[in-house]
Motif scaffolding. Structure first.
Motif, PDB file in Angstrom:
ATOM      1  N   LEU A  54     -10.011  -2.091  23.652  1.00  0.00           N
ATOM      2  CA  LEU A  54      -8.884  -1.561  25.054  1.00  0.00           C
ATOM      3  C   LEU A  54      -7.388  -1.064  24.735  1.00  0.00           C
ATOM      4  CD1 LEU A  54      -8.871  -1.615  27.809  1.00  0.00           C
ATOM      5  CD2 LEU A  54      -6.705  -3.604  27.926  1.00  0.00           C
ATOM      6  N   ASN A  55      -7.395  -1.653  23.365  1.00  0.00           N
ATOM      7  CA  ASN A  55      -6.220  -1.131  22.768  1.00  0.00           C
ATOM      8  C   ASN A  55      -7.068   0.368  22.388  1.00  0.00           C
ATOM      9  OD1 ASN A  55      -4.292  -3.433  23.079  1.00  0.00           O
ATOM     10  ND2 ASN A  55      -4.574  -3.913  21.216  1.00  0.00           N
ATOM     11  N   PHE A  56      -7.969   0.477  21.608  1.00  0.00           N
ATOM     12  CA  PHE A  56      -8.404   1.977  20.785  1.00  0.00           C
ATOM     13  C   PHE A  56      -8.718   3.233  21.901  1.00  0.00           C
ATOM     14  CE2 PHE A  56     -11.761   4.561  20.176  1.00  0.00           C
ATOM     15  CZ  PHE A  56     -11.104   5.376  19.094  1.00  0.00           C
ATOM     16  N   LEU A  57      -8.864   2.293  23.774  1.00  0.00           N
ATOM     17  CA  LEU A  57      -9.433   3.600  24.655  1.00  0.00           C
ATOM     18  C   LEU A  57      -7.490   3.599  25.054  1.00  0.00           C
ATOM     19  CD1 LEU A  57     -12.600   2.106  26.279  1.00  0.00           C
ATOM     20  CD2 LEU A  57     -12.455   4.330  23.888  1.00  0.00           C
TER      21      LEU A  57
ATOM     22  N   ALA B  21      -3.607   8.265  26.203  1.00  0.00           N
ATOM     23  CA  ALA B  21      -2.219   7.842  26.321  1.00  0.00           C
ATOM     24  C   ALA B  21      -1.913   9.728  24.867  1.00  0.00           C
ATOM     25  CB  ALA B  21      -1.353   7.154  25.767  1.00  0.00           C
ATOM     26  N   ASN B  22      -2.775   9.793  24.605  1.00  0.00           N
ATOM     27  CA  ASN B  22      -3.257  10.589  23.602  1.00  0.00           C
ATOM     28  C   ASN B  22      -3.286  12.200  24.515  1.00  0.00           C
ATOM     29  OD1 ASN B  22      -1.573   9.980  21.051  1.00  0.00           O
ATOM     30  ND2 ASN B  22      -3.454   8.989  20.557  1.00  0.00           N
ATOM     31  N   ARG B  23      -3.874  11.797  25.198  1.00  0.00           N
ATOM     32  CA  ARG B  23      -4.492  13.022  25.677  1.00  0.00           C
ATOM     33  C   ARG B  23      -3.574  13.317  26.701  1.00  0.00           C
ATOM     34  NH1 ARG B  23     -11.515  12.122  27.125  1.00  0.00           N
ATOM     35  NH2 ARG B  23     -11.581  12.213  24.829  1.00  0.00           N
ATOM     36  N   ILE B  24      -2.789  12.832  26.817  1.00  0.00           N
ATOM     37  CA  ILE B  24      -1.693  13.513  28.022  1.00  0.00           C
ATOM     38  C   ILE B  24       0.332  13.297  28.017  1.00  0.00           C
ATOM     39  CG2 ILE B  24      -3.118  12.077  29.979  1.00  0.00           C
ATOM     40  CD1 ILE B  24      -0.842   9.748  30.242  1.00  0.00           C
ATOM     41  N   LYS B  25      -0.494  13.409  26.261  1.00  0.00           N
ATOM     42  CA  LYS B  25       0.985  12.947  25.863  1.00  0.00           C
ATOM     43  C   LYS B  25       1.056  14.929  25.413  1.00  0.00           C
ATOM     44  CE  LYS B  25       1.462  10.112  22.729  1.00  0.00           C
ATOM     45  NZ  LYS B  25       1.542   9.379  21.648  1.00  0.00           N
ATOM     46  N   ASN B  26       1.976  15.298  26.764  1.00  0.00           N
ATOM     47  CA  ASN B  26       3.285  16.419  26.422  1.00  0.00           C
ATOM     48  C   ASN B  26       2.407  17.957  27.633  1.00  0.00           C
ATOM     49  OD1 ASN B  26       5.235  17.522  25.183  1.00  0.00           O
ATOM     50  ND2 ASN B  26       4.349  18.000  23.176  1.00  0.00           N
ATOM     51  N   LYS B  27       2.104  16.710  28.758  1.00  0.00           N
ATOM     52  CA  LYS B  27       1.100  17.926  29.166  1.00  0.00           C
ATOM     53  C   LYS B  27       1.979  17.366  30.691  1.00  0.00           C
ATOM     54  CE  LYS B  27      -3.080  18.066  27.000  1.00  0.00           C
ATOM     55  NZ  LYS B  27      -3.412  19.207  26.924  1.00  0.00           N
TER      56      LYS B  27
ATOM     57  N   VAL C  67      -1.742  15.499  33.944  1.00  0.00           N
ATOM     58  CA  VAL C  67      -1.617  14.066  34.309  1.00  0.00           C
ATOM     59  C   VAL C  67      -2.356  13.537  35.877  1.00  0.00           C
ATOM     60  CG1 VAL C  67      -0.135  11.794  34.622  1.00  0.00           C
ATOM     61  CG2 VAL C  67       0.341  13.672  32.416  1.00  0.00           C
ATOM     62  N   ARG C  68      -1.940  14.359  36.797  1.00  0.00           N
ATOM     63  CA  ARG C  68      -2.669  13.516  38.071  1.00  0.00           C
ATOM     64  C   ARG C  68      -4.540  13.807  38.032  1.00  0.00           C
ATOM     65  NH1 ARG C  68       1.415  17.381  41.389  1.00  0.00           N
ATOM     66  NH2 ARG C  68       3.050  15.881  41.464  1.00  0.00           N
ATOM     67  N   ALA C  69      -4.312  14.851  37.658  1.00  0.00           N
ATOM     68  CA  ALA C  69      -6.543  15.052  36.948  1.00  0.00           C
ATOM     69  C   ALA C  69      -6.563  13.857  36.698  1.00  0.00           C
ATOM     70  CB  ALA C  69      -5.782  16.639  36.825  1.00  0.00           C
ATOM     71  N   PHE C  70      -5.956  13.429  35.213  1.00  0.00           N
ATOM     72  CA  PHE C  70      -5.979  12.465  34.394  1.00  0.00           C
ATOM     73  C   PHE C  70      -6.319  11.221  35.135  1.00  0.00           C
ATOM     74  CE2 PHE C  70      -6.190   9.693  30.737  1.00  0.00           C
ATOM     75  CZ  PHE C  70      -6.687  10.286  30.107  1.00  0.00           C
TER      76      PHE C  70
END
Lengths: 172, 351
Positions: A121-124, A129-135, A140-143
Motif C-alpha cells: 500500500l505504501n509503495f503504491l 503521489a509521484n504521478r500527480i506531483k507538480n501537475k 489531479v482531478r482526472a487522476f
C-alpha cells in the motif's frame, strides 16, 4: 463465508485464493501470509488451511499475478543476507509500475488496502503521489476521478488563494 | 459484511473507479509536497476540506524548515489565518515585489514590536543549522543604526561535513550547488511571514588572504523611494544574507557568521527603521511565486547591472554639476570683484 471449497491443494502448504471475479489462484503459504487479510482468515482456524478457498472480495484477477509477484520478490528481498542493493529493489519496483495506467494503479491501491499489506500500500500510494506531483488541478482531478463541484466564483477564489503553486507546473 | 458483499460480487463484473477517501487522506495526501497539496485543494470542495488538515501542513512545514518547530514560532503560527498552510504559502514561494508601493500603503502598515527570524541551512538536503532569533524593533538600538541581524555569537562555530581539500574552484562550485538557506521572517503583529532568502547562493567568493568563503543569498525588491525613478538610490533594495565559512586545508569547514543586512543601490546600508518598513511591506504586499532555481541569481545579476548603470549616470550628472558649479563660482567671483570695485570707487569719491 466461503461455501464452495472445491479446490484441492495436494502440494505442500498451498492456499487457494479466489479473486473477486471468481478466478482461483494457488499460492504458497508464506506468500499468502504476507496479506494480513488472508492471515486473519486462518487465525484460530488452523484446520481450515488445507482445503479452504479464501475469497478476496476487492481484488480483481487482473491484478493478482502482479500483486503476488510483488510479495514473492519483496519477501525474498527482506530475507536475503546481505540485503540486496538498493538498485535491484528500485529496478524491480520501477518495472512493476511500468505500463500500469492510472486506473490500474488505483485499483491495485484498493486491492492492497483490502489485503491489508502496508508495504504494498505504501509503495503504491507513493507511486500515485509521484504521478500527480507538480501537475495541474485538471490533471489531479482526472487522476482521482474527482468531480468539480465548485461554483465558478468559489473556484476562482480558491485558485487565487493557491496561485503561488501554479507556475512552473509540469506538462500534463 | 463480508458475506453480504460476497453474494453481490460473486460472478458480477468487477470494477473500482474511485479510491476510498480515507486512503487518499491517510496515504496519498500525506506524501504530497506543498504545491501539489495546494493544487489538490482546488479540485473539489471535498478535497478542499481534506487538505485543510492542519497536521498535513504542519508536517510539510516541519520537514522543509525544522526551525519552525520552535515553540515561539509555533505560537505565532497558531495565530495565522490558516495556521501552517498560511505559513507555507507565505514562505515557500519566492518573494516578488517589483512594483513600487504608494506612500499611503507604507504609512498604513501596522506597527510591529518584534521580528522573528526562523533560519535553516541545508547542505545537500541535510540540515546544517537551524535557529530562531527575535529582534525587537522599537528602541533606538534597532531603529537608527544600520539594519543587521546576526545569528551566531562572536565565538560560536557551526561544524559542517564539507571538507577543505583540493582545488578551491571545486569547493566553491560545490557550495554553490549544495548549500541552501531559508530565512523566514515573521512579523509579530501581522500574522504573516515572508522568506527573504534566494534559497540558493547568488555568489560564492573566497577571500584571497584569509581563505574564508563568503556565500551570499540575495533578494531584490522595490524600495520605499520611487519618487525620482531611476535617480533614486532606493528604487530597488537588496536583502543580503551572508554566510561566512572558514576551515583549514585537510579539515572540515565551519560556519562562523550568518547575517542579514539591507542595502540600497549605492551599497549603503539602510537603517533599522527604514528596513522595517520595507520588510513589513514585503510581508504584507509582496507577491509570492514558485520560482525556478536560477531565478534568484538571475535577478541579482540584473540588479548589479542596474547599479552600475546608475553609478555611471550619477557620475555623468556629477561631472555636469561640477562644471556648472565651477562656472557659477567664476561668475560669482567676478560679480563680487565688480561690486568691491564699485564700492571702493564710491568710497573714494565720497572721501
Amino acid at each position: 463465508m466461503a461455501s464452495s471449497s472445491s479446490s484441492s491443494s495436494t502440494q505442500v502448504k498451498k492456499i487457494t485464493l479466489k479473486a473477486a471475479d471468481g478466478k482461483h489462484f494457488e499460492v504458497e503459504e508464506p506468500v499468502a501470509m504476507e496479506m494480513e487479510t488472508v492471515k486473519s482468515f486462518f487465525v484460530g482456524n488452523e484446520d481450515a488451511m488445507k482445503d479452504m478457498v479464501v475469497p478476496l472480495l476487492n481484488v480483481s484477477s487482473e491484478h493478482m499475478p502482479a500483486i503476488l509477484d510483488f510479495y514473492r520478490n519483496h519477501s525474498e528481498f527482506r530475507k536475503r543476507t546481505p540485503p540486496p542493493p538498493a538498485e535491484e529493489v528500485k529496478a524491480f519496483n520501477e518495472a512493476f509500475l511500468e505500463n500500469k495506467s492510472d486506473e490500474q494503479l488505483m485499483e491495485m491501491i484498493m486491492a492492497a488496502n483490502f489485503l491489508n499489506t502496508k508495504e504494498l500500500l505504501n509503495f503504491l500510494t507513493e507511486a500515485a503521489a509521484n504521478r500527480i506531483k507538480n501537475k495541474s488541478v485538471e490533471y489531479v482531478r482526472a487522476f482521482f476521478g474527482i468531480e468539480n463541484d465548485f461554483t465558478p466564483e468559489e473556484e476562482a477564489r480558491i485558485r487565487a488563494e493557491n496561485e503561488w503553486a501554479f507556475d512552473g507546473l509540469d506538462e500534463d | 459484511m463480508a458475506s453480504g458483499a460476497a453474494t453481490t460480487v460473486d460472478g458480477s463484473v468487477f470494477s473500482i473507479s474511485t479510491v476510498h477517501p480515507d486512503i487518499i487522506q491517510t496515504h496519498i495526501l500525506t506524501q504530497l509536497d506543498g504545491p501539489t497539496l495546494a493544487a489538490a485543494a482546488c479540485t473539489s470542495s471535498y478535497f478542499h476540506s481534506l487538505t485543510r488538515n492542519e497536521k498535513l501542513w504542519q508536517e510539510i512545514c516541519a520537514s522543509a524548515w525544522p526551525s519552525v518547530k520552535d515553540p515561539r514560532v509555533q505560537t505565532l503560527i497558531s495565530m495565522f489565518p490558516s495556521g501552517h498552510k498560511s505559513l507555507f504559502s507565505d514562505s515557500f514561494p519566492v518573494l516578488d515585489l517589483q512594483r513600487p508601493q504608494s506612500k499611503h500603503t507604507l504609512d498604513s502598515l501596522p506597527s510591529t514590536t518584534e521580528l522573528i527570524s526562523a533560519v535553516d541551512i541545508f547542505y545537500e538536503n541535510n540540515l546544517l543549522f537551524s535557529k530562531v532569533k527575535e529582534t525587537e524593533t522599537v528602541t533606538g538600538w534597532f531603529q537608527f543604526p544600520p539594519f543587521r541581524i546576526d545569528l551566531l555569537g562572536e565565538k560560536e562555530l557551526v561544524p559542517t561535513p564539507i571538507s577543505v581539500a583540493g582545488e578551491s574552484d571545486v569547493l566553491l562550485k560545490q557550495l554553490e550547488d549544495k548549500l541552501s538557506l531559508s530565512w523566514i521572517i515573521i512579523d509579530s503583529s501581522g500574522r504573516k511571514a515572508v522568506n527573504l532568502s534566494s534559497r540558493w547562493p547568488v555568489s560564492v567568493e573566497q577571500h584571497w588572504l584569509t581563505r574564508e568563503v563568503q556565500v551570499k543569498y540575495a533578494v531584490i525588491v522595490a524600495g520605499d523611494d520611487q519618487r525620482w525613478g531611476s535617480f533614486s538610490t532606493r528604487e530597488f533594495v537588496e536583502f543580503e544574507i551572508l554566510v561566512t565559512l572558514g576551515g583549514k586545508e585537510g579539515g572540515e569547514m565551519y560556519v562562523k557568521e550568518v547575517c542579514m543586512q539591507m542595502k540600497d543601490m549605492e551599497e549603503k546600508n539602510l537603517s533599522g527603521r527604514d528596513s522595517l518598513v520595507i520588510i513589513q511591506n514585503c510581508i504584507a504586499n509582496g507577491k509570492r511565486k514558485q520560482g525556478k532555481r536560477d531565478e534568484g541569481k538571475h535577478k541579482y545579476k540584473e540588479f548589479r547591472v542596474r547599479k552600475t548603470e546608475k553609478k555611471d549616470r550619477k557620475q555623468k550628472v556629477e561631472r555636469f554639476l561640477n562644471i556648472g558649479c565651477f562656472s557659477g563660482f567664476i561668475a560669482f567671483c567676478s560679480f563680487k570683484l565688480w561690486v568691491m570695485l564699485l564700492y571702493s570707487i564710491c568710497n573714494y569719491s565720497a572721501s
